[in-house]
Design an enzyme around this catalytic site. Structure first.
Site, PDB file in Angstrom:
ATOM      1  N   GLU B  48       2.351 -55.435 -22.507  1.00  0.00           N
ATOM      2  CA  GLU B  48       2.496 -54.655 -21.273  1.00  0.00           C
ATOM      3  C   GLU B  48       2.763 -55.602 -20.091  1.00  0.00           C
ATOM      4  OE1 GLU B  48      -1.121 -53.409 -19.636  1.00  0.00           O
ATOM      5  OE2 GLU B  48      -0.080 -52.900 -17.786  1.00  0.00           O
ATOM      6  N   ASP B  52       6.036 -54.853 -17.885  1.00  0.00           N
ATOM      7  CA  ASP B  52       5.969 -54.628 -16.439  1.00  0.00           C
ATOM      8  C   ASP B  52       7.053 -55.438 -15.721  1.00  0.00           C
ATOM      9  OD1 ASP B  52       4.521 -54.045 -13.806  1.00  0.00           O
ATOM     10  OD2 ASP B  52       4.334 -56.214 -13.920  1.00  0.00           O
ATOM     11  N   ASP B 121       0.505 -47.753 -18.679  1.00  0.00           N
ATOM     12  CA  ASP B 121       0.432 -48.981 -19.484  1.00  0.00           C
ATOM     13  C   ASP B 121       1.278 -48.866 -20.743  1.00  0.00           C
ATOM     14  OD1 ASP B 121      -1.354 -50.020 -17.687  1.00  0.00           O
ATOM     15  OD2 ASP B 121      -3.111 -49.883 -18.987  1.00  0.00           O
ATOM     16  N   GLU B 124       4.963 -49.134 -20.156  1.00  0.00           N
ATOM     17  CA  GLU B 124       5.342 -50.529 -19.934  1.00  0.00           C
ATOM     18  C   GLU B 124       5.301 -51.342 -21.223  1.00  0.00           C
ATOM     19  OE1 GLU B 124       4.145 -51.318 -15.277  1.00  0.00           O
ATOM     20  OE2 GLU B 124       2.626 -51.681 -16.781  1.00  0.00           O
TER      21      GLU B 124
END
Lengths: 232, 232
Positions: B48, B52, B121, B124
Site C-alpha cells: 500500500e 499510494d 488502503d 491503494e
C-alpha cells in the site's frame, strides 16, 4: 536555454533533452516571468507539481525493493527523510542547478538563489521536466547517481539498522552464520576508536570504525552491504 | 487466492496477474496474518505504501496533461480531492474489492470490511500490486476506467471551472468565438430550470441544464469538453 544548462547536463550526466522548452520552464522563477511580460514565458510551479510526485514514486519503489523486509512505518520514515527540502536542496547544489535558475532582480538581491525552499523546488521541477522528456527510466538512472548513493554514504543512518539489513539480505536463501569481531581499538580512554569486522560463514565481508563497538559494527555491516549490492 | 478475485479481475477489468502472490499480499489484513501464524503470510501495508505513491503520480500526470493552463494551486487541490480516503474507498466498493479482503474474525465482527480507511488502503494496495506485476501502463489503463471518468461525472465540479477549461482548450490553436445561448427555461419561479447551449464559431458543441444560467453554462461546457476529448 542559452545559459549553458544543456551542455552541463550532457557533459556531467549524459542527459540530452529533446524538448528544451521543458528545461526553460523548469528553471524559470515566477519573478523572472514577471520581469519579462512580453516573452510568453512559463515558470516552474506546474512542472514541479509533477516532479514532486515522480520523486515520491521513484524513492518509494527503490526503498520497497531494496528493503524487502522493512515494515511500512520504517519505509515511510526513510522516504520522508529522503524526499524533503533539506535533501533536495543539497542535491540541487551538488548538481550545480542553483547556477542555472532564472530569477527576477529583486529575488536575486534577496539571495533567493541560496534559499533551500527554492533549490528544493528546482530539483523537483528538473525531475518533472526529465520525466516528461524521457520517462521514468531516465529519472531512475539520474537519481541512482545523485540520490540513492547517499544511503550508502550514511545520510540516513539514524533511521537505518545496517546489521538487521545485512542479516536479512544474507539469510534470504537460508541460514548463514554472521559474526562480528573486534580487530583493534586505539586512542585514549575518553576517545576510543574501535575497528570491527563482519564475516558470513567465515568469509570476511567488511570492516568499520566507530567510537563504540556498536557504531563500528553498523559501519562494518554498511560496508558489507555496499559490496554485496555492487556484486549482485 | 482461491476466493475468486483473479477471475473477477479477468472478467471485469481484463487484468490477469502473473504473480498472484502480490494480490494475496494486497488483499490480506494484518489481523488475518495474526490468526494464521504458520502460513508465512504477508499483509498489505508495504504494498500500500508503494500503491499510494503510484496513485499520486498517475493522478498528477493526468491532471498536468489534461489541464495545460491550470495553475499549480488548483492542480494540487484537485489532486487532493481525488487522492483521498473518500474517493478511494468509493472506488474500492465500485470494484467489489471489499468482498475479497482477508480479515481476522475480530475485525470482521467490528465491520472493518465497510470501514472507509480500510477500503482506501485496499484500493491503494491493489494499485501497488498491479504496478509491481505489470508496470505503470496497466495502472494508467485501470484508473482511466475507474478514476478519471469521475471528473466528467462531476465529482470534482466544485473545484473546476469548465467554461474556462473549454475556452483554453478551444483557443490552443488561435482565437475561437465561443457563445452561450439560453435554449429554454421552465418550472415555477422558485424552482426554475435553465437549458443553455454552447457553440464555437457557430458550431453547437453541447448543452446543459441547471437551476441557474451559470450552472447550466457550466454543464454545457462540461458536455462539450467530454465530446472534444472523445474525438481527440
Amino acid at each position: 536555454m542559452t545559459n549553458g544548462l544543456t551542455d552541463w547536463l550532457k557533459e556531467h550526466f549524459e542527459i540530452e533533452f529533446q524538448r528544451t522548452e521543458l528545461l526553460d520552464e523548469a528553471f524559470t522563477h515566477a519573478s523572472y516571468v514577471n520581469e519579462h511580460p512580453n516573452q510568453n514565458l512559463k515558470y516552474y510551479e506546474r512542472i514541479e507539481f509533477l516532479g514532486d510526485a515522480v520523486m515520491q514514486l521513484a524513492v518509494s519503489e527503490y526503498l520497497f525493493l531494496r528493503y524487502p523486509s522493512l515494515p511500512e512505518g520504517k519505509l515511510s520514515r526513510l522516504r520522508a527523510a529522503m524526499v524533503c527540502e533539506d535533501s533536495f536542496s543539497k542535491f540541487a547544489v551538488e548538481c550545480h542547478f542553483d547556477q542555472y535558475i532564472r530569477l527576477g532582480k529583486g529575488e536575486e538581491k534577496s539571495q533567493a538563489r541560496q534559499r533551500p525552499s527554492l533549490l528544493c523546488d528546482i530539483f523537483e521541477s528538473f525531475i518533472g521536466a526529465l520525466y516528461l522528456d524521457q520517462g521514468k527510466p531516465a529519472v531512475d538512472k539520474f537519481i541512482s547517481q545523485i540520490v540513492f548513493p547517499k544511503i550508502d554514504l550514511g545520510w540516513f543512518d539514524h533511521l537505518l539498522d545496517h546489521k538487521t539489513e545485512l542479516q536479512e539480505f544474507l539469510q534470504q536463501d537460508g541460514d548463514v552464520d554472521i559474526e562480528y569481531h573486534e580487530l583493534e581499538n586505539d586512542g585514549p580512554e575518553h576517545d576510543k576508536r574501535y575497528t570491527m569486522t563482519v564475516s558470513a560463514d567465515g568469509e570476511l565481508l567488511g570492516q568499520g570504525q566507530g567510537h563504540s563497538k556498536k557504531a563500528a559494527e553498523q559501519a562494518a555491516a554498511r560496508e558489507a552491504l555496499i559490496k554485496l549490492h555492487a556484486n549482485k
